[in-house]
Design an enzyme around this catalytic site. Structure first.
Site, PDB file in Angstrom:
ATOM      1  N   CYS A 155       0.752  -1.262  -0.034  1.00  0.00           N
ATOM      2  CA  CYS A 155      -0.185   0.006   0.108  1.00  0.00           C
ATOM      3  C   CYS A 155       0.897   1.123   0.082  1.00  0.00           C
ATOM      4  CB  CYS A 155      -1.054  -0.004   1.080  1.00  0.00           C
ATOM      5  SG  CYS A 155      -2.293  -1.098   1.029  1.00  0.00           S
ATOM      6  N   ASP A 165     -13.823   3.043   2.289  1.00  0.00           N
ATOM      7  CA  ASP A 165     -13.246   1.844   1.640  1.00  0.00           C
ATOM      8  C   ASP A 165     -13.777   1.074   0.401  1.00  0.00           C
ATOM      9  OD1 ASP A 165     -11.200   1.694   4.110  1.00  0.00           O
ATOM     10  OD2 ASP A 165     -13.041   1.502   5.040  1.00  0.00           O
TER      11      ASP A 165
END
Length: 347
Positions: A17, A51
């Site tokens: 990430c 999300d």
């Protein structure tokens, strides 16, 4: 080249990430002059940087849709696939949902790395999908200059149980289900600084499925939920505060941390994504030591769930977490927003 000798991280410029485009740059990319298409059934879009997207089917059930992919954060192909898949599926759990299927996204440098290694990556992804109780139902692949893997995941959730990142309330306590420091430990490993006793710790944490999110969604006192990934705890907590119009007070000592993380930060094992996160969110922070800042801005890959919980629901949340082997301690609280004060204060 054998699969055992391959080091996948040597074939990519970013990791996990930490590959994310910085929030400031992303805001420029996503800005549009076109009139917004309004769909009343779209419960969650990209306005609050949540999300996943959530669409109301009108029958008491909503569909959750998300995608996530990145370059290798570990050298082992199977572990890379497993981590990438676990990270993608987490977005469904972070919305309070249940995943129902996934399709794979694969970019592979076919002239540099063998198809057998790519197969190991997809096998790792398939393993994580089985852990989540879903099929890896298909996918798409391209010849790419660097290895990339991830999933597009579909889930479902009772509409009344959708958990957003923007619905927290003043008075909520904050809980984090996984320790921070994944970016630091993986960087320490690349720099050959990682001690033998810390080998594999980050991988083990990244492979933990955030399946508890679906159970947390059943608790009325859980007012907001998100997973902590590439923007670090500071970034994702700031988005939670901005969406709800509140401010956060965080107890640094209460934050769960991977072993050795503070030592490795002092040794310079800080990933590039940390500075990008600070550039985007640092103006929202109060004064704090550099080492504290570097941990709060550390980009997490397949990080834990961040929950905003009303005090009366604390015991139920802790009991639910314990059913999944998670020991929770409050790391802070949300307070009413007041001008002239940092959005995130560290005590």
């Amino acid at each position: 080249m054998s699969e055992n000798s391959i080091r996948l991280t040597q074939y990519s410029h970013g990791a996990g990430c930490g590959c994310k485009i910085s929030p400031k740059v992303l805001e420029t990319i996503l800005h549009s002059e076109q009139a917004k298409f309004v769909d009343p059934n779209l419960l969650v879009g990209n306005e609050t940087r949540d999300d996943a997207a959530v669409y109301d089917l009108g029958n008491g059930t909503s569909v959750i849709s998300t995608t996530d992919f990145f370059m290798p954060i570990v050298d082992n192909p199977f572990d890379f696939g497993r981590i990438a898949a676990t990270n993608a599926i987490s977005d469904i759990f972070a919305m309070g949902g249940k995943p129902i299927m996934a399709i794979a996204i694969l970019g592979w440098p076919i002239n540099k790395l063998s198809p057998e290694i790519a197969r190991e990556v997809t096998e790792g992804g398939r393993y994580a999908c089985r852990q989540a109780g879903i099929a890896l139902a298909g996918g798409h692949s391209i010849d790419a200059p660097e290895p990339i893997f991830g999933l597009a995941v579909t889930g479902i959730v009772p509409t009344e149980r959708v958990k957003k990142n923007s619905t927290a309330q003043a008075g909520c306590k904050l809980f984090l289900t996984k320790p921070l420091g994944i970016g630091v430990l993986t960087t320490a490993e690349k720099k050959s600084l990682l001690k033998p006793e810390h080998q594999g710790l980050a991988t083990e944490v990244m492979c933990r499925m955030n399946i508890a999110g679906a159970s947390f969604a059943n608790i009325e006192g859980v007012k907001a939920m998100t997973d902590v990934t590439g923007f670090g705890l500071l970034g994702h907590l700031s988005e939670m505060c901005q969406g709800a119009g509140v401010q956060a007070r965080v107890d640094y000592e209460a934050i769960p941390k991977l072993p050795g993380v503070e030592e490795y930060i002092k040794l310079g094992a800080v990933p590039g994504g940390t500075e990008r996160n600070f550039a985007s969110y640092g103006h929202l922070m109060g004064e704090m030591p550099r080492e504290v800042r570097d941990l709060l801005c550390d980009p997490q890959t397949s990080g834990g769930l961040l929950l905003a919980v009303m005090p009366e629901a604390e015991n139920e949340v802790k009991a639910t977490a314990a059913e999944f082997g998670i020991e929770l301690t409050a790391i802070g609280e949300l307070v009413p927003a007041r001008g002239g004060r940092a959005m995130v204060e560290i005590r």
